[in-house]
Design an enzyme around this catalytic site. Sequence first.
Site, PDB file in Angstrom:
ATOM      1  N   ASP A  99      -3.540   1.545   9.926  1.00  0.00           N
ATOM      2  CA  ASP A  99      -4.743   2.373  10.084  1.00  0.00           C
ATOM      3  C   ASP A  99      -5.220   2.328  11.525  1.00  0.00           C
ATOM      4  O   ASP A  99      -5.854   3.260  12.011  1.00  0.00           O
ATOM      5  CB  ASP A  99      -5.849   1.899   9.135  1.00  0.00           C
ATOM      6  CG  ASP A  99      -5.504   2.261   7.704  1.00  0.00           C
ATOM      7  OD1 ASP A  99      -4.722   1.521   7.077  1.00  0.00           O
ATOM      8  OD2 ASP A  99      -5.970   3.322   7.232  1.00  0.00           O
TER       9      ASP A  99
ATOM     10  N   CYS B 145       0.832  -1.209   0.000  1.00  0.00           N
ATOM     11  CA  CYS B 145       0.000   0.000   0.000  1.00  0.00           C
ATOM     12  C   CYS B 145       0.864   1.255   0.000  1.00  0.00           C
ATOM     13  O   CYS B 145       2.033   1.212  -0.412  1.00  0.00           O
ATOM     14  CB  CYS B 145      -1.019   0.006   1.138  1.00  0.00           C
ATOM     15  SG  CYS B 145      -2.385   1.174   0.764  1.00  0.00           S
TER      16      CYS B 145
HETATM   17  P1  RI2 Z   1      -0.159   6.543   6.564  1.00  0.00           P
HETATM   18  C1  RI2 Z   1      -3.893   3.645   4.172  1.00  0.00           C
HETATM   19  O1  RI2 Z   1      -5.269   3.459   4.024  1.00  0.00           O
HETATM   20  C2  RI2 Z   1      -3.113   2.370   4.010  1.00  0.00           C
HETATM   21  O2  RI2 Z   1      -3.744   1.252   4.582  1.00  0.00           O
HETATM   22  C3  RI2 Z   1      -1.841   2.749   4.725  1.00  0.00           C
HETATM   23  O3  RI2 Z   1      -1.038   1.647   5.048  1.00  0.00           O
HETATM   24  C4  RI2 Z   1      -2.427   3.431   5.949  1.00  0.00           C
HETATM   25  O4  RI2 Z   1      -3.540   4.180   5.449  1.00  0.00           O
HETATM   26  C5  RI2 Z   1      -1.508   4.303   6.732  1.00  0.00           C
HETATM   27  O5  RI2 Z   1      -1.033   5.360   5.956  1.00  0.00           O
HETATM   28  P2  RI2 Z   1      -6.103   4.054   2.726  1.00  0.00           P
HETATM   29  O6  RI2 Z   1      -6.520   5.468   3.139  1.00  0.00           O
HETATM   30  O7  RI2 Z   1      -0.952   7.222   7.633  1.00  0.00           O
HETATM   31  O8  RI2 Z   1      -5.243   4.016   1.515  1.00  0.00           O
HETATM   32  O9  RI2 Z   1       1.111   5.932   7.107  1.00  0.00           O
HETATM   33  O10 RI2 Z   1      -7.297   3.157   2.619  1.00  0.00           O
HETATM   34  O11 RI2 Z   1       0.106   7.422   5.377  1.00  0.00           O
END
Ligand code: RI2
Length: 320
Positions: free
Chosen positions: A194, A125
Site C-alpha cells: 500500500d 491478502c
Molecule cells: P494491489 C490492499 O489493501 C492489500 O493490502 C494489498 O496487499 C494492497 O492493497 C495492494 O494491492 P486493502 O485495500 O494494489 O485490501 O497490488 O485494504 O492490488
Amino acid sequence: MFVTETVKKIKSMEIRGAGRIARACAEALRRHATESRAGDLASFRREMESAAQVLVATRPTAVSLPNAVHLVMSGLEQAVTLDEARNGVIVRAEQFIYSSQHAVEKIAQFGARHIRDGDTILTHCNSEAALGCIIEAHRSGKEIEVFATEVRPRNQGLVTIRTLNDAGIKTNFIVDSAVRSFIHDVDLVIVGADAVTVNGAVVNKIGTSQVAHTAAEARVNVLVAAETYKFAPRTIFGELIQIEERAGNEVLADEISRSLPHVTVRNPAFDVTPAEYIDLIVTEAGAIPPQMAYIIIREYLGWGIEEFHKTFENPTGHEE
Ligand code: RI2
C-alpha cells in the site's frame, strides 16, 4: 454524483486494493471534470480541488491514492482557460489509468522471472500486482503451488483463492496464524504494498510483517510487488504513513462487544515490514533492493520533492 459514489465504494471496500483505489479516483476526477458545469476557470479549479480532497480522505494508508490524485490534478497547473484545465485533468487521468494497468502487467512479467519451476509461493491478502506475478509464472508453464492466507478480518484471502482457482493454480488456503506451520513448505513469499517509505519499509495488509518475519527466520525470500506510485515521496521529509484503524465490528459483532464493556477491539488494517525482511521490490521500472527506495522516489515521483521544497522555502505560498 460519480465522486460521491466512488467515495462510498472505497470506504465500504467495494473498491479496494491500492492500485484499484488509485485508478478509481483518477476515473472519478476524469468524470467530474467532464461533467462539471463550472462557468469559469476559478470555479472549475475550486470544484476539482474539493473533489480531490474528498477522494484523498477516503482511506489514509495507500499512498497510491494521493499520488494518483496529485498527478491528475497537476493537469490544472499550466491551464489558463477553462477548456485547457478540463482537458488537462482528463488527459492526466487517462494517462494514469493506462500507465497503472501497464505497470501491473510489467510487474507480472518481471516478478514471474523470480519464480522457479516447482516453487511453492505464499501470499498474504489480495494484491493484483502480487497475483499477477504468480499467474504469469503459471501461464509461462512453470509448475507452482500457492499457500494463501485467510486475511482476517475482511477475508480478502477469499478473493485471492477464487482468482488462483480460476487460473487453475494448485492452492492451499490457511488461517493467518498457520503461516509459521507451513513456512518450510514455501520457497518464496510474494505480497503487494500500500506504501513504500524512503527507508524501504513496506506498509501492507495487517499480518504482512509477521509473515515476513517468519520468512526471514526460515531463510525464505520475500518479494514485494509494487508500482512506483506506491512509493511515498513525503517520507523523505519525515512524514509518517498513517495506519488506518477500521471499525471494531469488522472483528467482533456489536452485540458481543456490547456485552463486554471492558473489552476494546483494535483493528489496524496495515502494518510496517522493515526493509531488512524484504529481499526485492519489483516495480514496473525493474526490481530493486528495498534500500534503493529513495532512487524510485527521486526518479519517478520527483515532483513531490520539488513541491515540498517550494513550500518549505516559502511556507506562505505567496510570490515574493
Ligand atoms: P494491489 C490492499 O489493501 C492489500 O493490502 C494489498 O496487499 C494492497 O492493497 C495492494 O494491492 P486493502 O485495500 O494494489 O485490501 O497490488 O485494504 O492490488
